[in-house]
Motif scaffolding. Structure first.
Motif, PDB file in Angstrom:
ATOM      1  N   ILE A 163       4.413  13.917  -3.956  1.00  0.00           N
ATOM      2  CA  ILE A 163       4.744  12.546  -4.356  1.00  0.00           C
ATOM      3  C   ILE A 163       4.116  11.579  -3.366  1.00  0.00           C
ATOM      4  O   ILE A 163       4.056  11.851  -2.164  1.00  0.00           O
ATOM      5  CB  ILE A 163       6.281  12.350  -4.430  1.00  0.00           C
ATOM      6  N   LEU A 164       3.593  10.471  -3.887  1.00  0.00           N
ATOM      7  CA  LEU A 164       2.957   9.464  -3.039  1.00  0.00           C
ATOM      8  C   LEU A 164       3.641   8.115  -3.252  1.00  0.00           C
ATOM      9  O   LEU A 164       3.820   7.678  -4.388  1.00  0.00           O
ATOM     10  CB  LEU A 164       1.467   9.361  -3.364  1.00  0.00           C
ATOM     11  N   PHE A 165       4.036   7.493  -2.150  1.00  0.00           N
ATOM     12  CA  PHE A 165       4.658   6.166  -2.190  1.00  0.00           C
ATOM     13  C   PHE A 165       3.642   5.126  -1.712  1.00  0.00           C
ATOM     14  O   PHE A 165       3.103   5.241  -0.614  1.00  0.00           O
ATOM     15  CB  PHE A 165       5.888   6.124  -1.281  1.00  0.00           C
ATOM     16  N   ALA A 166       3.399   4.113  -2.532  1.00  0.00           N
ATOM     17  CA  ALA A 166       2.464   3.040  -2.172  1.00  0.00           C
ATOM     18  C   ALA A 166       3.224   1.715  -2.138  1.00  0.00           C
ATOM     19  O   ALA A 166       3.766   1.284  -3.157  1.00  0.00           O
ATOM     20  CB  ALA A 166       1.316   2.972  -3.180  1.00  0.00           C
ATOM     21  N   ASP A 167       3.275   1.092  -0.957  1.00  0.00           N
ATOM     22  CA  ASP A 167       4.029  -0.150  -0.782  1.00  0.00           C
ATOM     23  C   ASP A 167       3.079  -1.339  -0.766  1.00  0.00           C
ATOM     24  O   ASP A 167       2.346  -1.540   0.199  1.00  0.00           O
ATOM     25  CB  ASP A 167       4.826  -0.088   0.537  1.00  0.00           C
ATOM     26  N   GLU A 168       3.039  -2.095  -1.868  1.00  0.00           N
ATOM     27  CA  GLU A 168       2.147  -3.255  -2.014  1.00  0.00           C
ATOM     28  C   GLU A 168       0.723  -2.884  -1.578  1.00  0.00           C
ATOM     29  O   GLU A 168       0.145  -3.515  -0.692  1.00  0.00           O
ATOM     30  CB  GLU A 168       2.659  -4.442  -1.175  1.00  0.00           C
ATOM     31  N   PRO A 169       0.114  -1.861  -2.190  1.00  0.00           N
ATOM     32  CA  PRO A 169      -1.182  -1.358  -1.711  1.00  0.00           C
ATOM     33  C   PRO A 169      -2.324  -2.353  -1.776  1.00  0.00           C
ATOM     34  O   PRO A 169      -3.340  -2.167  -1.102  1.00  0.00           O
ATOM     35  CB  PRO A 169      -1.440  -0.150  -2.619  1.00  0.00           C
ATOM     36  N   THR A 170      -2.178  -3.417  -2.583  1.00  0.00           N
ATOM     37  CA  THR A 170      -3.248  -4.421  -2.670  1.00  0.00           C
ATOM     38  C   THR A 170      -2.828  -5.748  -2.041  1.00  0.00           C
ATOM     39  O   THR A 170      -3.529  -6.745  -2.179  1.00  0.00           O
ATOM     40  CB  THR A 170      -3.636  -4.662  -4.139  1.00  0.00           C
ATOM     41  N   GLY A 171      -1.693  -5.754  -1.350  1.00  0.00           N
ATOM     42  CA  GLY A 171      -1.119  -6.999  -0.836  1.00  0.00           C
ATOM     43  C   GLY A 171      -2.013  -7.783   0.115  1.00  0.00           C
ATOM     44  O   GLY A 171      -1.961  -9.010   0.158  1.00  0.00           O
ATOM     45  N   ASN A 172      -2.853  -7.065   0.887  1.00  0.00           N
ATOM     46  CA  ASN A 172      -3.718  -7.736   1.858  1.00  0.00           C
ATOM     47  C   ASN A 172      -5.175  -7.775   1.421  1.00  0.00           C
ATOM     48  O   ASN A 172      -6.067  -8.017   2.241  1.00  0.00           O
ATOM     49  CB  ASN A 172      -3.621  -7.034   3.226  1.00  0.00           C
ATOM     50  N   LEU A 173      -5.419  -7.551   0.134  1.00  0.00           N
ATOM     51  CA  LEU A 173      -6.790  -7.476  -0.356  1.00  0.00           C
ATOM     52  C   LEU A 173      -7.049  -8.556  -1.402  1.00  0.00           C
ATOM     53  O   LEU A 173      -6.142  -8.992  -2.100  1.00  0.00           O
ATOM     54  CB  LEU A 173      -7.036  -6.101  -0.997  1.00  0.00           C
ATOM     55  N   ASP A 174      -8.329  -8.982  -1.504  1.00  0.00           N
ATOM     56  CA  ASP A 174      -8.677  -9.919  -2.571  1.00  0.00           C
ATOM     57  C   ASP A 174      -8.651  -9.172  -3.903  1.00  0.00           C
ATOM     58  O   ASP A 174      -8.605  -7.938  -3.946  1.00  0.00           O
ATOM     59  CB  ASP A 174     -10.053 -10.548  -2.314  1.00  0.00           C
ATOM     60  N   ALA A 175      -8.688  -9.914  -4.990  1.00  0.00           N
ATOM     61  CA  ALA A 175      -8.471  -9.327  -6.323  1.00  0.00           C
ATOM     62  C   ALA A 175      -9.486  -8.231  -6.647  1.00  0.00           C
ATOM     63  O   ALA A 175      -9.118  -7.148  -7.122  1.00  0.00           O
ATOM     64  CB  ALA A 175      -8.525 -10.427  -7.387  1.00  0.00           C
ATOM     65  N   GLU A 176     -10.757  -8.494  -6.377  1.00  0.00           N
ATOM     66  CA  GLU A 176     -11.802  -7.522  -6.727  1.00  0.00           C
ATOM     67  C   GLU A 176     -11.665  -6.238  -5.904  1.00  0.00           C
ATOM     68  O   GLU A 176     -11.739  -5.127  -6.428  1.00  0.00           O
ATOM     69  CB  GLU A 176     -13.182  -8.144  -6.492  1.00  0.00           C
ATOM     70  N   THR A 177     -11.435  -6.390  -4.599  1.00  0.00           N
ATOM     71  CA  THR A 177     -11.261  -5.228  -3.725  1.00  0.00           C
ATOM     72  C   THR A 177     -10.002  -4.459  -4.112  1.00  0.00           C
ATOM     73  O   THR A 177      -9.983  -3.221  -4.129  1.00  0.00           O
ATOM     74  CB  THR A 177     -11.165  -5.664  -2.246  1.00  0.00           C
ATOM     75  N   GLY A 178      -8.940  -5.201  -4.443  1.00  0.00           N
ATOM     76  CA  GLY A 178      -7.689  -4.576  -4.857  1.00  0.00           C
ATOM     77  C   GLY A 178      -7.874  -3.720  -6.100  1.00  0.00           C
ATOM     78  O   GLY A 178      -7.329  -2.614  -6.194  1.00  0.00           O
ATOM     79  N   GLU A 179      -8.654  -4.217  -7.056  1.00  0.00           N
ATOM     80  CA  GLU A 179      -8.914  -3.450  -8.284  1.00  0.00           C
ATOM     81  C   GLU A 179      -9.614  -2.132  -7.968  1.00  0.00           C
ATOM     82  O   GLU A 179      -9.301  -1.089  -8.545  1.00  0.00           O
ATOM     83  CB  GLU A 179      -9.781  -4.277  -9.242  1.00  0.00           C
ATOM     84  N   THR A 180     -10.568  -2.190  -7.033  1.00  0.00           N
ATOM     85  CA  THR A 180     -11.297  -0.973  -6.633  1.00  0.00           C
ATOM     86  C   THR A 180     -10.350   0.041  -6.021  1.00  0.00           C
ATOM     87  O   THR A 180     -10.394   1.236  -6.349  1.00  0.00           O
ATOM     88  CB  THR A 180     -12.402  -1.325  -5.611  1.00  0.00           C
ATOM     89  N   VAL A 181      -9.470  -0.424  -5.134  1.00  0.00           N
ATOM     90  CA  VAL A 181      -8.528   0.468  -4.459  1.00  0.00           C
ATOM     91  C   VAL A 181      -7.559   1.097  -5.464  1.00  0.00           C
ATOM     92  O   VAL A 181      -7.282   2.300  -5.413  1.00  0.00           O
ATOM     93  CB  VAL A 181      -7.765  -0.284  -3.347  1.00  0.00           C
ATOM     94  N   ILE A 182      -7.053   0.293  -6.391  1.00  0.00           N
ATOM     95  CA  ILE A 182      -6.108   0.807  -7.389  1.00  0.00           C
ATOM     96  C   ILE A 182      -6.780   1.834  -8.304  1.00  0.00           C
ATOM     97  O   ILE A 182      -6.194   2.871  -8.640  1.00  0.00           O
ATOM     98  CB  ILE A 182      -5.512  -0.352  -8.217  1.00  0.00           C
ATOM     99  N   LYS A 183      -8.016   1.559  -8.685  1.00  0.00           N
ATOM    100  CA  LYS A 183      -8.751   2.506  -9.523  1.00  0.00           C
ATOM    101  C   LYS A 183      -8.865   3.850  -8.803  1.00  0.00           C
ATOM    102  O   LYS A 183      -8.623   4.916  -9.391  1.00  0.00           O
ATOM    103  CB  LYS A 183     -10.140   1.944  -9.848  1.00  0.00           C
ATOM    104  N   LEU A 184      -9.216   3.817  -7.516  1.00  0.00           N
ATOM    105  CA  LEU A 184      -9.331   5.047  -6.720  1.00  0.00           C
ATOM    106  C   LEU A 184      -7.986   5.748  -6.598  1.00  0.00           C
ATOM    107  O   LEU A 184      -7.894   6.982  -6.708  1.00  0.00           O
ATOM    108  CB  LEU A 184      -9.872   4.718  -5.329  1.00  0.00           C
TER     109      LEU A 184
END
Length: 227
Positions: A163-184
């Motif tokens: 199980i993996l817990f992700a706490d606001e994983p895109t909170g410190n990223l801009d929208a485009e970078t956040g999308e890349t991280v979430i996709k990965l």
């Protein structure tokens, strides 16, 4: 499917001087193995507190949490640490990479703690999967925020967590970078067959998961429902 997380009647409060602040009220839910699940709510709703309790990072005042088939209240601090190292992965908003270690070393750490002989090989493979095959020897200070979070995602999967817990994983990223991280994050999760639990205030991200739990004022706003 069997349940990987079972939470019943959870209460959490803190005492500040003579004042008692209850952060979570009578929280009950469960999560199936290999499910994607999100916890949403406004700031101060208790999302991060709930995630910390579910992962065994903190203890509730009352209620029960069964994680990966083990009732957390029966474990000592050391035993909970062992359980997390063997079966749980984390991705945090502020990356939490070790500044004195390279990207490769950061990803290898969970495996080395388990005594794995192939830690460096697995770490290299994961960094290549997240597009950082040319950043093995870079330190966190030499990486952008998005690159640091990709290292953190690779590290989270290095010990093949259940199980993996992700706490606001895109909170410190801009929208485009956040999308890349979430996709990965979702790609690696699907490939590894891991259960994914995301705490977020981003409803668009939450709606990418199979179920959503909504919190407000430390209470479940409505039953978690299929999207």
């Amino acid at each position: 499917m069997t349940k990987i997380l079972n939470v019943r009647n959870l209460e959490k409060s803190y005492t500040s001087g003579s004042r008692k602040l209850t952060v979570l009220h009578d929280i009950s839910f469960d999560i199936e193995r290999q499910e994607t699940f999100s916890i949403v709510g406004p700031s101060g709703s208790g999302k991060t507190t709930l995630l910390g309790l579910c992962a065994g990072l903190d203890r509730p005042n009352s209620g029960s949490i069964e994680l990966c088939g083990t009732e957390l209240s029966t474990l000592t601090e050391d035993q909970r640490a062992v359980l997390r190292n063997q079966k749980v992965g984390f991705v945090f908003q502020d990356f939490q990479l070790l500044p004195t270690l390279t990207a490769l070393e950061n990803v290898a750490v969970p495996l080395e703690l388990q005594g794995a002989k192939n830690a460096a090989t697995v770490a290299k493979e994961l960094l290549e999967k997240v597009g950082l095959g040319d950043r093995f020897d870079h330190y966190p200070s030499q990486l952008s925020g998005g690159e640091q979070q990709r290292v953190a995602v690779a590290r989270a999967f290095s010990n093949r967590p259940e199980i993996l817990f992700a706490d606001e994983p895109t909170g410190n990223l801009d929208a485009e970078t956040g999308e890349t991280v979430i996709k990965l994050l979702f790609e690696l999760n699907r490939e590894a067959g891991t259960t994914l639990v995301i705490v977020t205030h981003d409803l668009e991200l939450a709606n990418m998961t199979q179920r959503v739990l909504r919190l407000k004022g430390g209470k479940i706003l409505e039953p978690d429902a299929q999207n």
